[in-house]
Each structure stands twice: as structure tokens, then as C-alpha cells.
Scaffold this active site. Sequence first.
Site, short mmCIF file in Angstrom:
data_model
loop_
_atom_site.label_atom_id
_atom_site.label_comp_id
_atom_site.label_asym_id
_atom_site.label_seq_id
_atom_site.Cartn_x
_atom_site.Cartn_y
_atom_site.Cartn_z
N TRP B 102 0.82 -1.21 0.00
CA TRP B 102 0.00 0.00 0.00
C TRP B 102 0.85 1.26 0.00
CZ3 TRP B 102 -4.45 -0.38 -1.99
CH2 TRP B 102 -5.13 -1.61 -1.90
N ASP B 172 -1.53 6.69 6.18
CA ASP B 172 -2.66 5.91 5.65
C ASP B 172 -3.07 4.91 6.73
OD1 ASP B 172 -4.40 4.17 4.46
OD2 ASP B 172 -3.10 3.66 2.77
N LYS B 196 -12.82 -1.14 6.74
CA LYS B 196 -12.20 -2.10 7.66
C LYS B 196 -12.67 -1.85 9.09
CE LYS B 196 -8.57 -2.11 4.27
NZ LYS B 196 -8.61 -3.45 3.70
#
Lengths: 362, 362
Positions: B102, B172, B196
Site C-alpha cells: 500500500w 494511511d 475495515k
Amino acid sequence: MNPIYNFSAGPAGLPKAVMAVAQKEFINWNCMGRSVMEISHRSKEFIEVAQCAERNLRELLNVPDNYKVLFCQGGARAQFAALPMNLLGKSSKACYVDGGYWAHSAIEEARKYCTVQVIDAKTTVDGKAATTAASTWQIDEDAAYVHYCPNETIDGIEINDLPVTDKPIVADMSSTILSRQIDVSKFGVIYAGAQKNVGPAGITLVIVRDDLLDLATDALPSTLSYKLLDAKDSMYNTPPTYAWYLSGLVFKWLKSIGGVVEIEKRNRNKAAALYQAIDELPFYKNDVHVDNRSLMNVPFQLAKPELDGLFLQQAEEKGLVALKGHRAVGGMRASIYNAMPEEGVAALVQFMHDFAEQHSDS
Amino acid sequence: MNPIYNFSAGPAGLPKAVMAVAQKEFINWNCMGRSVMEISHRSKEFIEVAQCAERNLRELLNVPDNYKVLFCQGGARAQFAALPMNLLGKSSKACYVDGGYWAHSAIEEARKYCTVQVIDAKTTVDGKAATTAASTWQIDEDAAYVHYCPNETIDGIEINDLPVTDKPIVADMSSTILSRQIDVSKFGVIYAGAQKNVGPAGITLVIVRDDLLDLATDALPSTLSYKLLDAKDSMYNTPPTYAWYLSGLVFKWLKSIGGVVEIEKRNRNKAAALYQAIDELPFYKNDVHVDNRSLMNVPFQLAKPELDGLFLQQAEEKGLVALKGHRAVGGMRASIYNAMPEEGVAALVQFMHDFAEQHSDS
């Protein structure tokens, strides 16, 4: 208790049949013991949801094979920026037809990325708001595309004819998509925020002709790239899965009742009944020329604006909700998208008759 | 039937208590006879939903007053582009710590907009995947900000220490937000896709220090402008109202069980129990160094990968679903976000014991 008829301009009401199914399977979708919003977008089950939605949308709109269907995030306003970044190619100019608030907003955003040739289509005819004929629009030779918004939700104005051009026509159909038959092959790009005729807020449809996928600037955010979204089947990143699922249920519902042909008939009936009441009853008026009256958003004013509050209150007591006009226009606005049944409009018309009778001077 | 325990990496399971409330009021929210997704985002009822969600999020994370909370569309990947466009100011460089998939994806997107100084933090310690110490990261003087991703969901690797810098730190936190206590004041920007620990896919949180709002480039798409979104209370355009509402229910639920302090305790218990099983049973292994093991995503491999399919099948029969590892890593992955109860992890651990016993050679 009266049934609720929701005239919200958006987020709008969804078909009751769709909402009933969604509620029933909310926590146990597809016998999986969890919600469809709780599964991976890359699971075979969700991919079937996604593909089925696309298939049904293609069938409903007769989307030709050389058009891609994308499910995006960000709303139509994200598309206002995405369009020039995706479509300008080597050109530095685009042509925008200005028919009202939303077309104008698209122009303001496009100005960040290119020179905008603005064609002001707003006019008045017999004292009523109207638009100029598309045949009079002189489109610059070096414009990469021509953008217009066929329906302005705030003013309730529709542009009924297409720009006359050999350039790609780009249409913001947020408030009209699936409400009537269209010939997709006449367009370069059709886009639409979902929250009126498609599904809940948070998902945006883009239908783009495949020869337009290779024109994007390098500085385009990846999440706005038509080419990338197409290559990744609209799953470049996690899509708004629940909104996609609900949109798919709406497409199934639309097919089940007879598709766009049938809904167009109902929509024309609804609009005709409502405009007829406005025209017949001196207590109400609509300021849009008959040729430009919107099939989806019907603004109207009371002869006695001091009764606006009472009208809204009594309407709400009868289950006729979200009728307050946009603050820029005032008065009332009945948004009668696909999910509004004909009975809802009939109930509104009846109420308008009753209210006018009680409060007219004569 | 066994209860379903959903180990999906995202879109992930939501708290059962939240889903029960949402189902109950799905078509008749707030006694209004329609869904919360069917009302205007500008109605006083929805504005209260939106503001309440922000208040509760601020309380849960102790967000200081000089930070803005934005509810955005487009997912964390839209932020990958939004960050440089919002934060570079007069600089043409940003520093990105690369700890995995990511972080690397954020780097690729940032390269469209600036020179990226990449600090490769990936290493191995004692044969296990790990990250280098933040104290060794040499950040360029002319970098506008420092970006990192504290938790890599695919590899199950966490970076536990903060970059050492006086520049704005951008994190992030898609997979960690609200899972543990954090000191927001140490960050310039925290952002997180919802799917999430927050809510359904389709909404993204951005928490930004207010002195960073004035640095954006003119070419920034309006829907990605922190300043504009802040000025419009995250309603510059129609927000994903249903996702916002569900996120608000999750925040209320989190407060009701004791807030982030309590969920952090539960999360640490869950992770400890799962890693203990992996470490105790020779049948399983995890390839991440103990100092970098993720609290949220626990990948593990079987000693006999040929039994992966059987493991998944038997786990699913016991209601333990979505355990298949990311295709880049293989094996298994148990994502144990906030909504996963301790009983779910206990059931998984029990199953892992039973399966190992049946299939070990000894």
C-alpha cells in the site's frame, strides 16, 4: 397512516420493492450469514452482483458493445474534473452549453483544465424560462467535446434536443438516466450520479465510447481514469459495494416492470398529471416554458407564497414529503423520479386541488 | 448453525449490533417512513446524523480542535492523488516510506505530481519480514511531508514508530484507525478508507491539521480539495449518506463498549491469542518478525500447503469465513478488525488446534 410519497430531489426515494428485498437480506445475503456489504469486492459472489448490474443496465439502455460502463465514486462533481482530464487529448478547449446551475458548475470546474467555450442557452419565451434551439449553437472547431446537462433539477428545465456536432457529446444525465429511452450511440460520454434514478448516493455511472479511452492527461488521478477503471472492471480500488448492489436491485426492478419503455410511459403520465393540475388551477404556477418542462423535477409556486409553510405542513401530514423548493427558487418542487409511483402524483394532485379550494379567494 | 465469524480483509464485517439497528430502521428511519438514504443530505435530520458522527469520531480519537475531520469519497486511493495536490505547496518533493504494497501504491500515484524521495523500510531480521527503525530514516530537507502506512494488510506488517521529522507526517490508517489509541497531534494528515474499522466501502475519513488547508494546487479536482470540503462541511456535493450514517452507528457502538481504550485491549487480546496458536503449533507459521506483527491482519501458512483448500472448507463449515490469504502471499489471513469479537478468534484458535491435530504427522 397514509403511505409516504417522497418527492425528494436527491438523495431520492428508491422503489419500495427494492427496499423491501434489501431489508430482508440485510444481514444474511445470499444465504451467506452476512451482509453483501461485508464481503470482498473480489469474491465470486460480489463479482456476480457487479456483472449482473452491468448486464442489466446495458440491456435497459441498449448500450452498444463499443461503450464501456463504469461504476465510479465521487459523484457527478468528480466527473466535472474527470471529463476534461480524460477527454481533452491534444486539444485545450471544450464547448459547454450553459442551461442552468449544474451545467454552469461543470463549466467552472472544466475551466481549471482548459479553455471553455460557453454557449449560453438560457432564454425566455413568452415570459417563461426556456432554452435556445440546439441548431443555433455554434460550436468551436477546436473544441474536444461538447458538454450539456439535459435536465436542470433546480429550475426544472429540460433541453430536449442534442447538440448538432460531429464532436463527442458529453451529457450529465444524473437526473434523467433510465427515466426515458435514449440512443446511447449519439453520445461520447454519459454520466450520472446515482442518487436520483439509480440507487443511493455514493456511486456514479459513466458510459463511455471506447475510442475515447486513450486521451487522458498523465496528471489524472488514477481513481478518475476511465481507461484504468475499465481495465480493472471498476475495481481499481474497493468500490462502494453496497451502493452497487442496491443499484443492481433497481435495475432488476426496472426490468421486472417492463424496462425503460414502461417507466417512460409512467413518467410521462406523472408529469402530465402534475403540470395539468398546475395549469388548471390558478392557485399554482410553473415558470418554465411548456417545451422545456422537466419530466423529473416540477417546481411550482403558490399564488400566496405566505401559505408555503402551511402547504408543506399539510402535505406532510398526508404523507407527501420533501416538497420544499430549492432555496435558490423558493416555492415547491416535486421530484418525480422513477421510484415515484403514479399513485403518489395522484395523491399530490388531489391535495393541490383541496388546498387551492380552501385558500383561493374566489 | 454456527455463528458466522467474518475474517474478511475488507470490505470487512461490521459490528452485529450495528447491523441489527440498521436493518430494523432500514425503511423507516427516525420515524420518517423512509430510509435515511432517501432523505436530502441538506435536511436537518441528515445534518444531525453527519454532525453526530463527527462529534463521536472526535471524541473517540481525541481529535484536537485545530484538526478538521472530512468525510470523502473515492477511497484511500483517491487520497493517494489528493495528498500531493493538497500538501505540496511550493515544494516539488515529498518523502514516502515504503513498507509494503500500500505504501508503494501511494508512491506510484504521488510520482504523477512530484519528485518522491523513497525510503525503503523493508528488511528482514532473523529471516523474518521486518521494517527498519524510524530513527534511521533520513528525510530530505526539501520534502513537503512524510508519508507512511502504519499497517500493511497484505503482508501483515506494522510499523510501530513514527517518522522522526518536523515535517507534517501523513499516515494511511485505512486498516488501523480506531483500533488503538493514537496521538492525532503528531500527524499532519490521517486518512482511512472506511471498509475495515469504520463502515461500509464508499466513504473515506480525512483528519487534517488546519494549517495545511491552504497549500493546494489550482489544478486540484474540487471534490478532492480539503479546503473546499472543510468549508462545505464535507457536503460540497452529495456525500455517500448511507455510508456516513452507518459509520456514525459504528462510532456510537464503539463509544458504548468503552471507546478506543477498550477496543484496543480486545484487539491486543485477539492478536495475542492468534499469534500464540501460530507459534505454539508447529503446523502453522507466520513470516513476520514479532516486532512488526500486525494487530489487524494475521497471515499464516500451513505446514502442508496442499491442505489449504481443506482448511478453508472445514473452517467455513464452522462459520469461520473469508480466511483465504491474499493471492500475492497465499496461505491464510485472518483479519481481526474491531468488529471481530474475541469469541470469533477463540473459535478460530480452537479450529486451528483441531485441524493441526488431525493433520500433523506426529
